[in-house]
Design a protein around this motif. Sequence first.
Motif, PDB file in Angstrom:
ATOM      1  N   GLN A 133       0.810  -1.262  -0.053  1.00 22.98           N
ATOM      2  CA  GLN A 133      -0.024  -0.189   0.041  1.00 22.98           C
ATOM      3  C   GLN A 133       0.849   1.182   0.060  1.00 22.98           C
ATOM      4  O   GLN A 133       2.264   1.232   0.725  1.00 22.98           O
ATOM      5  CB  GLN A 133      -0.960   0.209   1.234  1.00 22.98           C
ATOM      6  CG  GLN A 133      -1.695   1.357   1.165  1.00 22.98           C
ATOM      7  CD  GLN A 133      -2.811   1.345   2.698  1.00 22.98           C
ATOM      8  OE1 GLN A 133      -2.716   0.085   3.024  1.00 22.98           O
ATOM      9  NE2 GLN A 133      -2.988   2.366   2.839  1.00 22.98           N
ATOM     10  N   SER A 134       0.543   2.355  -0.675  1.00 30.64           N
ATOM     11  CA  SER A 134       1.178   3.592  -0.649  1.00 30.64           C
ATOM     12  C   SER A 134       0.626   4.528   0.066  1.00 30.64           C
ATOM     13  O   SER A 134      -0.776   4.852   0.238  1.00 30.64           O
ATOM     14  CB  SER A 134       1.294   4.051  -2.030  1.00 30.64           C
ATOM     15  OG  SER A 134       1.486   5.420  -2.191  1.00 30.64           O
ATOM     16  N   CYS A 135       1.155   5.326   1.101  1.00 27.17           N
ATOM     17  CA  CYS A 135       0.592   6.355   2.026  1.00 27.17           C
ATOM     18  C   CYS A 135       1.359   7.677   1.801  1.00 27.17           C
ATOM     19  O   CYS A 135       2.553   7.703   1.295  1.00 27.17           O
ATOM     20  CB  CYS A 135       0.858   5.946   3.374  1.00 27.17           C
ATOM     21  SG  CYS A 135      -0.377   4.725   3.710  1.00 27.17           S
ATOM     22  N   LYS A 136       0.775   8.663   1.920  1.00 27.19           N
ATOM     23  CA  LYS A 136       1.647   9.921   1.454  1.00 27.19           C
ATOM     24  C   LYS A 136       1.693  10.488   2.937  1.00 27.19           C
ATOM     25  O   LYS A 136       1.021  10.530   3.932  1.00 27.19           O
ATOM     26  CB  LYS A 136       0.408  11.040   0.844  1.00 27.19           C
ATOM     27  CG  LYS A 136       0.249  10.656  -0.539  1.00 27.19           C
ATOM     28  CD  LYS A 136      -0.738  11.451  -1.372  1.00 27.19           C
ATOM     29  CE  LYS A 136      -1.067  11.096  -2.424  1.00 27.19           C
ATOM     30  NZ  LYS A 136      -2.177  12.004  -3.395  1.00 27.19           N
ATOM     31  N   LEU A 137       2.893  11.425   2.829  1.00 27.00           N
ATOM     32  CA  LEU A 137       3.181  12.037   4.340  1.00 27.00           C
ATOM     33  C   LEU A 137       3.811  13.433   3.835  1.00 27.00           C
ATOM     34  O   LEU A 137       4.627  13.671   3.045  1.00 27.00           O
ATOM     35  CB  LEU A 137       4.704  11.251   4.686  1.00 27.00           C
ATOM     36  CG  LEU A 137       5.358  11.844   5.899  1.00 27.00           C
ATOM     37  CD1 LEU A 137       4.429  12.089   7.208  1.00 27.00           C
ATOM     38  CD2 LEU A 137       6.706  11.254   6.264  1.00 27.00           C
ATOM     39  N   ILE A 138       3.500  14.170   4.717  1.00 30.94           N
ATOM     40  CA  ILE A 138       3.700  15.726   4.552  1.00 30.94           C
ATOM     41  C   ILE A 138       4.865  15.952   5.766  1.00 30.94           C
ATOM     42  O   ILE A 138       4.516  15.845   6.805  1.00 30.94           O
ATOM     43  CB  ILE A 138       2.666  16.780   4.857  1.00 30.94           C
ATOM     44  CG1 ILE A 138       1.860  16.528   3.486  1.00 30.94           C
ATOM     45  CG2 ILE A 138       3.292  18.272   4.895  1.00 30.94           C
ATOM     46  CD1 ILE A 138       0.414  17.779   3.776  1.00 30.94           C
ATOM     47  N   LYS A 139       5.913  16.218   5.260  1.00 34.25           N
ATOM     48  CA  LYS A 139       7.104  16.389   6.508  1.00 34.25           C
ATOM     49  C   LYS A 139       7.361  17.762   6.380  1.00 34.25           C
ATOM     50  O   LYS A 139       7.464  18.506   5.616  1.00 34.25           O
ATOM     51  CB  LYS A 139       8.497  15.562   5.771  1.00 34.25           C
ATOM     52  CG  LYS A 139       9.832  16.150   6.663  1.00 34.25           C
ATOM     53  CD  LYS A 139       9.776  15.627   8.064  1.00 34.25           C
ATOM     54  CE  LYS A 139      11.041  15.883   8.663  1.00 34.25           C
ATOM     55  NZ  LYS A 139      11.445  17.192   8.661  1.00 34.25           N
TER      56      LYS A 139
END
Length: 379
Positions: A370-376
């Motif tokens: 699965q792909s998840c997005k992250l805002i750093k």
Amino acid sequence: MRSNAQKDTMCDGKVIPIFGITNSLGAAAKIPAKILYCNEGDSMVLNTKSISQGEHHTIHLHGLDVDTRNDGDPATSFWLSHMQDTTYSFKAKNAGTYLYHCHAADVIHVQMGMYGMIVVRAAGGAKTAWTGGPSFDKDYKWLMSEVDSVWHYHVPVHDTIADTVHVPKYVPNYFLINGKCGSEILNDDSIKIKGAQGEKILMRLANIGYLTNRIIFPSWLGARIIDSDGRPLPNAIVNDTCYIMPGERFSVMLQPTIQATANVAVEYLDMNTGNITLTNQVPVNINGVIGIKEEQLQEQLFSVYPNPGSDLITIKSSVQINSSLQCKVYNTLGQLVLEKNIRSGETIDVSLLPSGLYNIIIYSSEVKSQSCKLIKVAR
């Protein structure tokens, strides 16, 4: 592949004779041919028949990695005469944007309309520019070309014995995007750009004409050229202007920084003088803001929190998983910047990563990846 009494209507209502490539024997040809889609890793077979009334035709898979037999160049493989048929096959090794066109008397037959685009999506059809590459929310496909209607009314004759053709002076009077010109472009939802602030928009750009294209994006669209001719660039090129020579393809990632309306200029340049022959203006309408909220990332199997995050983030599965999770973190250029094996509920230290948007691919032997997005964000 048809060169028997086919016609197409231009944006001013004039009807011109054309050749073309159709997806069925009974279909009428149009400029351009339909887009062909597949995923990276797929094996593709094109069943082909020539209805040519004396012309010779082939299918050239422009930019794809194919063997000589399937390349469609009559000098090294073969061509089809009237009512002959064959198959062309290839394995889609690299996601990207490609072309297909007739390679027999190609200067004439491409001008007559025997061409189209091939889109190879990332493996599994993922919405990334290439497998493991930068993700996008939507994409547009622009295929630029021109028409000199004089060539269409008086088709230059291909001497198939001497393999020569007299090519008249090229003076195009129609300048196309996806076969549309003039006011048609302004009203075509597959061409004009609509989106929201922060949305990632992938532009698949290709030139099959005989002029150079210069595409000029408004600066606030944040244009980055990320691949060329179906291959990722080592480093994205941040530039509002993209030059596309005949036969070239580029992918440009847009991420609007404001809400606004404007136009993208699509210029057609004379290759000898560099002068602008004509400019098509494509409307851009960016309205609303797209944001990534933590609850939007709570997908079926894995969640990432806190998000946005500055140092330690936790990855947790919504079902019991006994095996370890392999987590790979990619930046927007598709570069692997961090990799770690953890258990569900454990943390990953992202404090050393620059601020920005990241794509986390989570692998497990027990469930589908699965792909998840992250805002750093900065501390």
